[in-house]
Design a protein around this motif. Structure first.
Motif: not given
Length: 259
Positions: A123, A126-128, A202, A235
Motif C-alpha cells: 500500500g 498507490t496506482p499512478r 503501479s 511517491g
C-alpha cells in the motif's frame, strides 16, 4: 541456454564478498564472457570454424584458438559498451573513474538481495493516475511527455539533495541509488526485484530500455516517471529510499520497509 545463469545463482555469495579491485575486474571479465556464451552461439561458431578447417585445412588447435579469440574480443567489446553506458548514465553520481565503473558493474552483475519481500511495504505506492507517459529507448531514456512543472522539478532536486546529504538507515552513499533527474523530472533508480515489480505494476515507472542487456545496467533499473505535482514527489522519494535500502546491503546496511 546462456551460461550466465550460473553466475546469477551465486549472487547471494557475491553480495557480501568484497574483493580488491583487480579481483573484481577479473571476475567481471569472466562473468561478461559467460554472459555472451550460449550453446547455440558456441555450436554455430564451432560449425563455422569446422567448415574453415575442411576448406582451408586448418588444424583443430587453430579452431579452438579462433573460438576463444572470438569470445575474448566480444567480451572486450561488451566491457567497452558498458563503459560508454556508465559515462552516459552516471554523471554526478558514482565517480567517473575505474573504481566507480567497477562498483556499478559489480552491482549489475553480482548483487542479489538477502531478503525476498523488498522494501516497499504493501500500500505504499498507490496506482499512478492518468496515462503512461512516452519515453525514449536510448541509453538516456528521457521522458518525452508529462514532464514536471519547473517548480516541482526544483522541489524534487532539493529533496534528493537533502536525502543524499543526511544520515539514513543505510551506509551506502545514496547518490549511487539514483541518477540525477533529467530536465523533465524523471530519474533512474536501482531497485530490489520485488520493488521493481511493484513500481511497474503501479504505473510509477518502467524498466530501463537496456536493463539486463548491458553489463553496466542492472536488470532492476527503473525509469521513474517525473512527478507532476508536489504530492507525487513523496511517491518518487519512497521509491528512491527503497533503492537506497536495497543497495545499502552492499555495505551491510539495509533496514525495514519504507512506509
Amino acid at each position: 541456454m546462456p551460461f550466465s545463469s550460473e553466475t546469477t545463482a551465486l549472487g547471494k555469495l557475491y553480495t557480501t564478498f568484497r574483493p580488491p579491485p583487480i579481483v573484481k575486474l577479473l571476475l567481471i571479465f569472466l562473468s561478461t564472457t559467460l554472459r555472451i556464451v550460449s550453446l547455440r552461439s558456441l555450436t554455430y561458431l564451432l560449425l563455422l570454424n569446422s567448415i574453415a578447417c575442411v576448406v582451408f585445412e586448418t588444424p583443430l588447435s587453430d579452431i579452438l584458438k579462433g573460438t576463444a579469440l572470438t569470445y575474448l574480443l566480444r567480451s572486450l567489446f561488451e566491457l567497452f559498451s558498458a563503459g560508454v553506458a556508465f559515462l552516459v548514465l552516471h554523471p554526478g553520481s558514482l565517480p567517473a573513474n575505474l573504481k566507480g565503473f567497477l562498483q556499478m558493474v559489480w552491482i549489475a552483475q553480482f548483487h542479489s538481495s538477502r531478503q525476498e519481500t523488498g522494501y516497499l511495504g504493501p500500500g505504499v505506492l498507490t496506482p499512478r493516475p492518468g496515462q503512461t507517459p512516452y519515453a525514449t529507448t536510448d541509453l538516456y531514456q528521457n521522458q518525452l511527455t508529462q514532464s514536471s512543472p519547473p517548480d516541482v522539478a526544483v522541489y524534487l532536486s532539493e529533496r534528493l539533495a537533502l536525502f543524499a546529504s543526511t544520515s539514513s538507515p543505510v551506509s551506502l552513499r545514496t547518490e549511487t541509488v539514483y541518477i540525477q533527474p533529467q530536465p523533465s523530472g524523471n530519474l533512474h533508480v536501482i531497485l530490489h526485484p520485488a520493488d521493481f515489480d511493484r513500481v511497474i505494476a503501479s504505473g510509477w515507472g518502467e524498466a530501463h530500455s537496456r536493463a539486463g542487456k548491458n553489463v553496466c545496467v542492472p536488470r532492476t533499473m527503473a525509469l521513474v516517471y517525473a512527478p507532476r505535482e508536489y504530492g507525487e514527489v513523496c511517491g518518487v522519494m519512497r521509491v528512491v529510499e527503497a533503492g537506497a535500502r536495497f543497495l545499502g546491503e552492499v555495505e551491510g546496511g539495509g533496514g525495514g520497509e519504507v512506509r
